[in-house]
Write a protein that holds these residues in place. Sequence first.
Motif, short mmCIF file in Angstrom:
data_model
loop_
_atom_site.label_atom_id
_atom_site.label_comp_id
_atom_site.label_asym_id
_atom_site.label_seq_id
_atom_site.Cartn_x
_atom_site.Cartn_y
_atom_site.Cartn_z
N VAL A 139 0.86 -1.18 0.00
CA VAL A 139 0.00 0.00 0.00
C VAL A 139 0.90 1.23 0.00
O VAL A 139 1.81 1.34 0.83
CB VAL A 139 -0.92 0.04 1.24
CG1 VAL A 139 -1.77 1.30 1.24
CG2 VAL A 139 -1.78 -1.22 1.31
N VAL A 140 0.65 2.14 -0.92
CA VAL A 140 1.36 3.42 -0.94
C VAL A 140 0.50 4.46 -0.24
O VAL A 140 -0.62 4.76 -0.70
CB VAL A 140 1.69 3.88 -2.38
CG1 VAL A 140 2.23 5.31 -2.37
CG2 VAL A 140 2.71 2.94 -3.02
N ALA A 141 0.98 4.98 0.87
CA ALA A 141 0.30 6.05 1.59
C ALA A 141 0.97 7.37 1.24
O ALA A 141 2.21 7.45 1.18
CB ALA A 141 0.37 5.81 3.10
N VAL A 142 0.17 8.42 1.04
CA VAL A 142 0.75 9.69 0.58
C VAL A 142 1.22 10.56 1.73
O VAL A 142 1.73 11.67 1.48
CB VAL A 142 -0.25 10.48 -0.30
CG1 VAL A 142 -0.72 9.63 -1.47
CG2 VAL A 142 -1.42 11.00 0.51
N SER A 143 1.08 10.08 2.96
CA SER A 143 1.61 10.84 4.10
C SER A 143 1.82 9.89 5.27
O SER A 143 1.24 8.79 5.32
CB SER A 143 0.64 11.96 4.51
OG SER A 143 -0.55 11.43 5.07
N GLN A 144 2.63 10.32 6.20
CA GLN A 144 2.86 9.53 7.42
C GLN A 144 1.58 9.41 8.23
O GLN A 144 1.33 8.37 8.85
CB GLN A 144 3.96 10.17 8.26
CG GLN A 144 5.35 10.16 7.63
CD GLN A 144 5.95 8.77 7.57
OE1 GLN A 144 5.50 7.83 8.23
NE2 GLN A 144 7.01 8.63 6.78
N SER A 145 0.76 10.44 8.23
CA SER A 145 -0.48 10.39 9.00
C SER A 145 -1.42 9.32 8.46
O SER A 145 -2.10 8.63 9.22
CB SER A 145 -1.18 11.75 9.00
OG SER A 145 -1.66 12.07 7.71
#
Length: 372
Positions: A139-145
């Motif tokens: 999964v690519v998340a666009v932010s650490q949050s």
Amino acid sequence: MQDLTPLRILQLYPKEDYFTGAAIQLRDLALGLRARGHHVVVATRPSPLWRQKTAEANIPHIALPMSHELDMRSVVGIVRLLREHRIQIVHCHKGRARTLALLAGLFEKIPVLILNRGVSFPLDPWNRLGYTTGRVTAVVAVSQSIKRGLVAAGVPMEKIEVIYSGTDTDRFHPGVDGGRVRSELGLQPDDFLVTQIGVRSWRGNDDVLDAMARVAQAAPPARLLIVGAPPARIVSLGEKARERGIGDVTRVLGHREDIPEILAASNVTVDASYAGLGLTGSLRESLAVETPVIGTNLEGIPELVLDGETGLLVPPRNPEALAQAILRVIENPTRAKAMARAGRKRVEVLFSTRLKVEKTEALYTRLLAQRA
């Protein structure tokens, strides 16, 4: 691309829009990967604009209905794509694409299946299963949050890769001239333009209008520009501005392709989102042209906007705090410009399209090698 075997990649997007944040990120990723020598196929819902733009870039485009998550016509189309293009990596943007790819994978092996996660809405049990299944490689998340939210929902931490959304720093740069846009809007040299890009229910457009009603009383040269509204929202937002007594200082525009020039014409860019956001593209782009920004202290925004260093942060759903932040920028433009210059440097280091493409390419290569 150097010393790498070209990868065969399918970017799957179950929508037809071209100017939204997700579509822009997909487009720039596909163009970047293509420029690095990879074979990239883009599949979207039927869209003349996607067909035209991908043809100009020499990228194969396939139109699929993708009308719902169990659309078997689209599943058959994806299976055909996998076979004809010998696809190694399927990168899914949006949940519907994930489900359709998982179904297609029952008929044709997908060596690497990646999901993109660009929003922070809570996962329901069905969506959670779509992220935790072993058939999804990463999964690519666009932010650490967003990564923290996925981990809290039960997605294994090691399965999640944070790759920030990117901004084309060659297109968005401090030398962009906003003069034509200011002339188009009929602005005087002393007019102070507050701009919000994006119109969605959770983008806080009404909060921006409420804030501007306060700002207009304290700073009469202030003007408001909202960009990206569909036709019906152009009318409704105009009515709301008139109800607040700021109709004569508010302009609402539809989708535009001259966003760099609009941001360069602006004195500050605001984002008042209060739900679902990941990392607002207009704030990245604004900093890239060295226009000051104000965002809400929510989700991925503080990873870009360091309060008092690269911009200002305010609590969500708080028009008074937003108004005071806008007035701070009006009252101290020198300080605001210094923060914007620092923001440009932060975008170059962490949030450029070039870096996003490089990190995505490295992830694809690593995952494919592991699956081999």
